[in-house]
Scaffold this motif. Structure first.
Motif, mmCIF file in Angstrom:
data_model
loop_
_atom_site.group_PDB
_atom_site.id
_atom_site.type_symbol
_atom_site.label_atom_id
_atom_site.label_comp_id
_atom_site.label_asym_id
_atom_site.label_seq_id
_atom_site.Cartn_x
_atom_site.Cartn_y
_atom_site.Cartn_z
ATOM 1 N N UNK A 86 -45.407 -25.281 89.391
ATOM 2 C CA UNK A 86 -45.362 -26.415 90.288
ATOM 3 C C UNK A 86 -46.359 -27.482 89.853
ATOM 4 N N UNK A 87 -45.877 -28.740 89.817
ATOM 5 C CA UNK A 87 -46.690 -29.880 89.423
ATOM 6 C C UNK A 87 -46.962 -30.762 90.627
ATOM 7 N N UNK A 88 -48.202 -31.205 90.739
ATOM 8 C CA UNK A 88 -48.622 -32.106 91.807
ATOM 9 C C UNK A 88 -48.967 -33.458 91.191
ATOM 10 N N UNK A 89 -49.003 -34.524 91.985
ATOM 11 C CA UNK A 89 -49.294 -35.835 91.404
ATOM 12 C C UNK A 89 -50.637 -35.892 90.700
ATOM 13 N N UNK A 90 -51.645 -35.297 91.322
ATOM 14 C CA UNK A 90 -52.997 -35.304 90.745
ATOM 15 C C UNK A 90 -53.371 -33.894 90.280
ATOM 16 N N UNK A 91 -54.163 -33.774 89.215
ATOM 17 C CA UNK A 91 -54.613 -32.444 88.784
ATOM 18 C C UNK A 91 -55.406 -31.758 89.889
ATOM 19 N N UNK A 92 -55.322 -30.421 89.928
ATOM 20 C CA UNK A 92 -56.159 -29.673 90.860
ATOM 21 C C UNK A 92 -56.430 -28.281 90.306
ATOM 22 N N UNK A 142 -40.504 -28.359 88.954
ATOM 23 C CA UNK A 142 -40.839 -27.908 90.298
ATOM 24 C C UNK A 142 -41.991 -28.769 90.828
ATOM 25 N N UNK A 143 -41.797 -29.377 91.996
ATOM 26 C CA UNK A 143 -42.737 -30.354 92.534
ATOM 27 C C UNK A 143 -43.420 -29.824 93.790
ATOM 28 N N UNK A 144 -44.714 -30.160 93.936
ATOM 29 C CA UNK A 144 -45.456 -29.786 95.127
ATOM 30 C C UNK A 144 -46.403 -30.879 95.549
ATOM 31 N N UNK A 145 -47.101 -30.642 96.636
ATOM 32 C CA UNK A 145 -48.092 -31.609 97.117
ATOM 33 C C UNK A 145 -49.494 -31.118 96.776
ATOM 34 N N UNK A 146 -50.419 -32.056 96.628
ATOM 35 C CA UNK A 146 -51.810 -31.671 96.438
ATOM 36 C C UNK A 146 -52.371 -31.030 97.702
ATOM 37 N N UNK A 147 -53.284 -30.112 97.508
ATOM 38 C CA UNK A 147 -53.837 -29.342 98.625
ATOM 39 C C UNK A 147 -54.480 -30.230 99.685
ATOM 40 N N UNK A 148 -55.151 -31.302 99.262
ATOM 41 C CA UNK A 148 -55.895 -32.134 100.208
ATOM 42 C C UNK A 148 -55.048 -33.239 100.838
ATOM 43 N N UNK A 158 -44.735 -35.820 96.898
ATOM 44 C CA UNK A 158 -43.486 -35.441 96.220
ATOM 45 C C UNK A 158 -42.850 -36.658 95.546
ATOM 46 N N UNK A 159 -42.869 -37.790 96.223
ATOM 47 C CA UNK A 159 -42.293 -39.009 95.645
ATOM 48 C C UNK A 159 -43.043 -39.455 94.408
ATOM 49 N N UNK A 160 -44.364 -39.377 94.441
ATOM 50 C CA UNK A 160 -45.157 -39.813 93.295
ATOM 51 C C UNK A 160 -44.953 -38.887 92.103
ATOM 52 N N UNK A 161 -44.943 -37.577 92.346
ATOM 53 C CA UNK A 161 -44.691 -36.644 91.248
ATOM 54 C C UNK A 161 -43.287 -36.851 90.684
ATOM 55 N N UNK A 162 -42.317 -37.069 91.556
ATOM 56 C CA UNK A 162 -40.950 -37.303 91.097
ATOM 57 C C UNK A 162 -40.856 -38.590 90.287
ATOM 58 N N UNK A 163 -41.525 -39.622 90.729
ATOM 59 C CA UNK A 163 -41.501 -40.900 89.984
ATOM 60 C C UNK A 163 -41.999 -40.720 88.555
ATOM 61 N N UNK A 164 -43.062 -39.952 88.388
ATOM 62 C CA UNK A 164 -43.665 -39.767 87.060
ATOM 63 C C UNK A 164 -42.783 -38.905 86.171
ATOM 64 N N UNK A 165 -42.183 -37.863 86.743
ATOM 65 C CA UNK A 165 -41.487 -36.848 85.952
ATOM 66 C C UNK A 165 -39.980 -37.051 85.870
ATOM 67 N N UNK A 166 -39.434 -37.955 86.679
ATOM 68 C CA UNK A 166 -37.985 -38.103 86.801
ATOM 69 C C UNK A 166 -37.267 -38.355 85.475
ATOM 70 N N UNK A 167 -37.843 -39.114 84.530
ATOM 71 C CA UNK A 167 -37.104 -39.347 83.279
ATOM 72 C C UNK A 167 -36.900 -38.095 82.430
ATOM 73 N N UNK A 168 -37.636 -37.025 82.699
ATOM 74 C CA UNK A 168 -37.701 -35.922 81.736
ATOM 75 C C UNK A 168 -37.063 -34.619 82.209
ATOM 76 N N UNK A 169 -36.771 -34.482 83.485
ATOM 77 C CA UNK A 169 -36.179 -33.254 83.989
ATOM 78 C C UNK A 169 -34.675 -33.366 84.119
ATOM 79 N N UNK A 170 -33.990 -32.241 84.000
ATOM 80 C CA UNK A 170 -32.548 -32.210 84.250
ATOM 81 C C UNK A 170 -32.251 -31.932 85.719
#
Length: 346
Positions: A86-92, A142-148, A158-170
């Motif tokens: 699972x990937x979040x918008x910001x590293x954690x 696979x997308x998730x939210x940051x803990x905080x 979820x929207x921010x992670x999707x925006x960044x990764x959308x070009x690359x996933x099927x």
């Protein structure tokens, strides 16, 4: 080498294996030549799902390669697809260690990792580079939210992670069912989920799926299916790890976190069968406790379009995909099935 990893702390072993696979993944011909030998390439195993052609139905589940570090290796080992995150918008950093446990007596794992990852931007760059190699290998994200991030603002993550990764996933999976991020499973409840899907569905034309918990009641699962239909999702990933602990033998059974592996097998099959009755038109990705060709075949006949493994691969080793797919072909021959397309409508 595989057995030697079991002498190490589970998270150290995972990290070492992933570093080695990541090195191999970047080796060009040194990856692709053995990959052609390891892979089970047979048109009978092909699956049409999620608008994609999958070379075989066996995928790597999210959690194994959170940061998309070893994509080429998963192809070479014979998987039909892989799901990163699972990937979040910001590293954690995730939860404090120790947070991963082997239950050897139960052929299971317990994890409370807590969405540890290096963030969507870094993963997007790795996915971009992999795409340039031109390997035919479907990838899920696979997308998730940051803990905080508070629940009322989860959709923004979820929207921010999707925006960044959308070009690359099927395809993309919304993880609202991990037990290791406080409050996350509340997003499976009707009002939260309705709002989340209303905001996420218009954000991509690509297939969008939900990953659901095995601990939901039948009415709650039916509600999820209804909302997935309402918002025109393409599928469900069933199931995530469980909080249940019945029948375990290992002294580590009381560790907090999500349980995966053999003890989850029965519940995962029950959930799949329940969903298959009411989720016609949705692609079902079955995950949880798959270790043998017979178990894979049972899931496919029960209504799964695709399969995923994690714990079975940990215990089965690098030749696990090849063994399972060869066994699946033998079962197909024994039952007179010439193509997996015969099991499910396209």
């Amino acid at each position: 080498m595989h057995r030697a990893l079991f002498l190490l702390d589970p998270e150290e072993a995972h990290g070492l294996a992933l570093r080695l696979l990541a090195l191999w993944s970047e080796r060009g011909p040194l990856l692709e030549v053995p990959g052609r030998l390891l892979r089970v390439e047979d048109p009978r195993l092909q699956v049409e799902a999620l608008g994609q052609r999958f070379p075989n139905p066996l995928g790597l589940a999210a959690g194994m390669d959170k940061d998309a570090r070893a994509l080429g290796a998963w192809w070479a080992l014979g998987f039909g697809f892989a799901e990163v995150g699972t990937l979040t918008p910001r590293p954690q950093e995730g939860n404090p260690k120790p947070r991963l446990f082997r239950l050897l007596e139960d052929r299971a794992l317990i994890n409370r990792m807590g969405f540890n990852n290096r963030g969507a931007l870094e993963a997007a760059e790795r996915l971009r580079r992999f795409r340039q190699r031109g390997l035919s290998f479907p990838l899920g994200v696979n997308l998730g939210k940051n803990r905080d991030t508070p629940l009322e603002r989860a959709a923004e993550d979820y929207l921010e992670a999707l925006r960044i990764l959308e070009p690359f996933g099927d395809y993309f999976v919304l993880n609202v069912s991990s037990p290791n991020t406080p409050g996350l499973r509340a997003l499976q409840e009707g009002p939260f989920l309705d709002e989340l899907l209303a905001r996420l569905r218009p954000a991509t034309p690509k297939p969008l799926l939900l990953k659901v918990a095995p601990d939901l009641s039948w009415p709650a699962l039916d509600q999820v299916v209804g909302l997935a239909r309402k918002h025109r999702l393409e599928g469900l990933v069933a199931v995530n790890t469980t909080l249940a602990r019945e029948g375990l033998k290992s002294p580590l059974a009381r560790e907090a976190g999500g349980l995966s592996g053999r003890p989850l097998r029965g519940r995962a099959l029950e959930v799949l069968r329940h969903l298959a009755e009411g989720a016609r038109g949705l692609a079902l990705v079955s995950v949880g406790g798959i270790e043998t060709p017979e178990e894979a075949w049972e899931r496919l006949k029960a209504g799964a379009s695709l399969l995923q493994v994690y714990t079975g691969f940990v215990y089965g080793g690098p030749l696990f995909p090849r063994r399972l797919l060869q066994g699946l072909l033998r079962l197909m021959e024994a039952e007179g099935v010439s193509s997996l397309r015969e099991l499910r409508p396209s």
